[in-house]
Design a protein around this motif. Structure first.
Motif, PDB file in Angstrom:
ATOM      1  N   ASN A  39       0.840  -1.192   0.000  1.00 29.50           N
ATOM      2  CA  ASN A  39       0.000   0.000   0.000  1.00 29.50           C
ATOM      3  C   ASN A  39       0.880   1.249   0.000  1.00 29.50           C
ATOM      4  O   ASN A  39       2.112   1.170   0.091  1.00 29.50           O
ATOM      5  CB  ASN A  39      -0.984  -0.010   1.177  1.00 29.50           C
ATOM      6  N   VAL A  40       0.248   2.408  -0.092  1.00 29.09           N
ATOM      7  CA  VAL A  40       0.997   3.663  -0.218  1.00 29.09           C
ATOM      8  C   VAL A  40       1.891   3.894   0.995  1.00 29.09           C
ATOM      9  O   VAL A  40       3.063   4.284   0.862  1.00 29.09           O
ATOM     10  CB  VAL A  40       0.024   4.848  -0.402  1.00 29.09           C
ATOM     11  N   ASN A  41       1.360   3.656   2.185  1.00 26.13           N
ATOM     12  CA  ASN A  41       2.149   3.887   3.397  1.00 26.13           C
ATOM     13  C   ASN A  41       3.388   2.998   3.444  1.00 26.13           C
ATOM     14  O   ASN A  41       4.473   3.439   3.844  1.00 26.13           O
ATOM     15  CB  ASN A  41       1.292   3.642   4.638  1.00 26.13           C
ATOM     16  N   GLN A  42       3.225   1.743   3.044  1.00 25.69           N
ATOM     17  CA  GLN A  42       4.364   0.819   3.056  1.00 25.69           C
ATOM     18  C   GLN A  42       5.444   1.256   2.069  1.00 25.69           C
ATOM     19  O   GLN A  42       6.641   1.183   2.366  1.00 25.69           O
ATOM     20  CB  GLN A  42       3.881  -0.594   2.725  1.00 25.69           C
ATOM     21  N   ILE A  43       5.013   1.723   0.893  1.00 26.76           N
ATOM     22  CA  ILE A  43       5.981   2.192  -0.110  1.00 26.76           C
ATOM     23  C   ILE A  43       6.709   3.431   0.397  1.00 26.76           C
ATOM     24  O   ILE A  43       7.941   3.540   0.297  1.00 26.76           O
ATOM     25  CB  ILE A  43       5.269   2.484  -1.442  1.00 26.76           C
ATOM     26  N   ALA A  44       5.944   4.373   0.960  1.00 23.07           N
ATOM     27  CA  ALA A  44       6.549   5.608   1.466  1.00 23.07           C
ATOM     28  C   ALA A  44       7.552   5.312   2.579  1.00 23.07           C
ATOM     29  O   ALA A  44       8.650   5.884   2.617  1.00 23.07           O
ATOM     30  CB  ALA A  44       5.450   6.544   1.968  1.00 23.07           C
ATOM     31  N   VAL A  54       4.861   9.903  -2.960  1.00 19.30           N
ATOM     32  CA  VAL A  54       4.617   8.541  -3.444  1.00 19.30           C
ATOM     33  C   VAL A  54       3.278   8.468  -4.170  1.00 19.30           C
ATOM     34  O   VAL A  54       3.170   7.880  -5.251  1.00 19.30           O
ATOM     35  CB  VAL A  54       4.660   7.538  -2.272  1.00 19.30           C
ATOM     36  N   SER A  55       2.251   9.085  -3.614  1.00 22.17           N
ATOM     37  CA  SER A  55       0.913   9.031  -4.216  1.00 22.17           C
ATOM     38  C   SER A  55       0.898   9.634  -5.615  1.00 22.17           C
ATOM     39  O   SER A  55       0.303   9.071  -6.544  1.00 22.17           O
ATOM     40  CB  SER A  55      -0.095   9.762  -3.326  1.00 22.17           C
ATOM     41  N   SER A  56       1.554  10.778  -5.793  1.00 20.96           N
ATOM     42  CA  SER A  56       1.551  11.423  -7.108  1.00 20.96           C
ATOM     43  C   SER A  56       2.305  10.583  -8.134  1.00 20.96           C
ATOM     44  O   SER A  56       1.891  10.483  -9.298  1.00 20.96           O
ATOM     45  CB  SER A  56       2.162  12.826  -7.011  1.00 20.96           C
TER      46      SER A  56
END
Length: 307
Positions: A39-44, A54-56
């Motif tokens: 998920n986004v948090n894990q990637i960040a 990361v989201s953009s």
């Protein structure tokens, strides 16, 4: 690990070239390709970047088709899980048709796109988001929601897929045919000692059987979603049937004398691939087929024609 490949004409897909023209986006792709969906948090957290950054960048990757996302239940509502769409990308600067490059033609068939089925309970279908239809009801295998399936299982019977006969369309002579998928036996719960004879047919010809040693649940599958109970089937073994002029092989070990000539590909408009457990199997231990979003290999059923 077997994966999905993409050949890019840079003039036709400048968006993909631009999508790759970022260190952040390349790092995201490498992370998803090596460690699986996140998920986004894990990637960040892994990259040490703000979530907004990361989201953009994820949005750019998704817009170009380099990643895809699926919703998954979370403690509060749902969350988006990001998956890498390809393991390798080739930028081609010649005019050779994409399907002919590297002397092979590949088609990845989503797990739920079977054209015929006949299964017995226990059986079921799951997408990465949840269970599809009713468990242990064979009629559920006709549910239109099956198109989203990432895992299916049954006791005996088969599912059949219809692939385009690309060698005939391209007017080329195949040297061999490979079918690759992630498989295990099927038992209520799990057991690493539960043999099952899993048989493959191509164009109505039985090409060979592989005996799965068990139904594996000792650890969570690398791509298996968190909501899927740990007591259930978690992952399988990636197996490849290869049919050539000398016979049929599973991971290099000969299993039958059926050759490519026996399949008579030129006489068929499509290539029909059937996989299952026969009624008269010596070890009728059921079958799990893992597709994208489940198991240890985030891939569909892969048909490869070597030319």
């Amino acid at each position: 690990m077997s994966g999905k490949y993409m050949v890019v004409d840079p003039l036709e897909r400048l968006d993909i070239i631009k999508g790759l023209a970022s260190e952040v986006r390349v790092k995201i792709l490498k992370l998803l390709g090596t460690e699986g969906p996140k998920n986004v948090n894990q990637i960040a957290e892994h990259l040490g970047l703000p979530q907004s950054t990361v989201s953009s960048n994820l949005q750019i990757l998704e817009d170009t088709g380099l990643i895809f996302t699926r919703s998954q239940k979370a403690r509060k509502g749902s969350q988006k899980i990001c998956h890498s769409a390809f393991t390798e990308i080739l930028v081609a600067f010649n005019d050779e048709p994409a399907e002919r490059r590297n002397d092979k033609i590949e088609v990845a068939m989503p797990l739920g796109l079977y054209t015929k089925c006949d299964v017995s309970a226990p059986c079921g279908l799951c997408s990465p988001e949840g269970v599809i239809g009713l468990l242990d009801v064979p009629q559920t295998f006709l549910d239109p929601g099956r198109m989203r399936a990432g895992l299916l299982w049954f006791n005996r019977g088969f599912v059949e897929y219809q692939f385009p006969n690309n060698p005939m369309l391209a007017e080329v002579t195949p040297r061999s045919l490979d079918v690759s998928m992630e498989l295990s036996s099927e038992v209520p719960g799990t057991s690493d000692n539960w043999p099952s004879d899993i048989c493959l047919h191509v164009n109505g010809v039985e090409v060979g059987t592989w005996t799965s040693p068990g139904d594996f649940g000792d650890k969570r599958g690398k791509f298996t979603p968190e909501w899927w109970k740990l007591a259930g089937s978690q992952y399988g073994m990636l197996k490849t049937w290869s049919v050539n002029g000398q016979g049929t092989f599973v991971d290099g070990e000969k299993v039958s004398n059926v050759t490519l000539r026996d399949l008579d590909l030129a006489a068929h408009k499509s290539i029909r691939m059937r996989v299952g457990v026969s009624e008269d199997a010596e070890h009728p231990g059921g079958i799990n087929i893992f597709g994208r979003g489940f198991g240890d290999h985030d891939q569909d059923i892969l048909l490869r024609i070597n030319i």
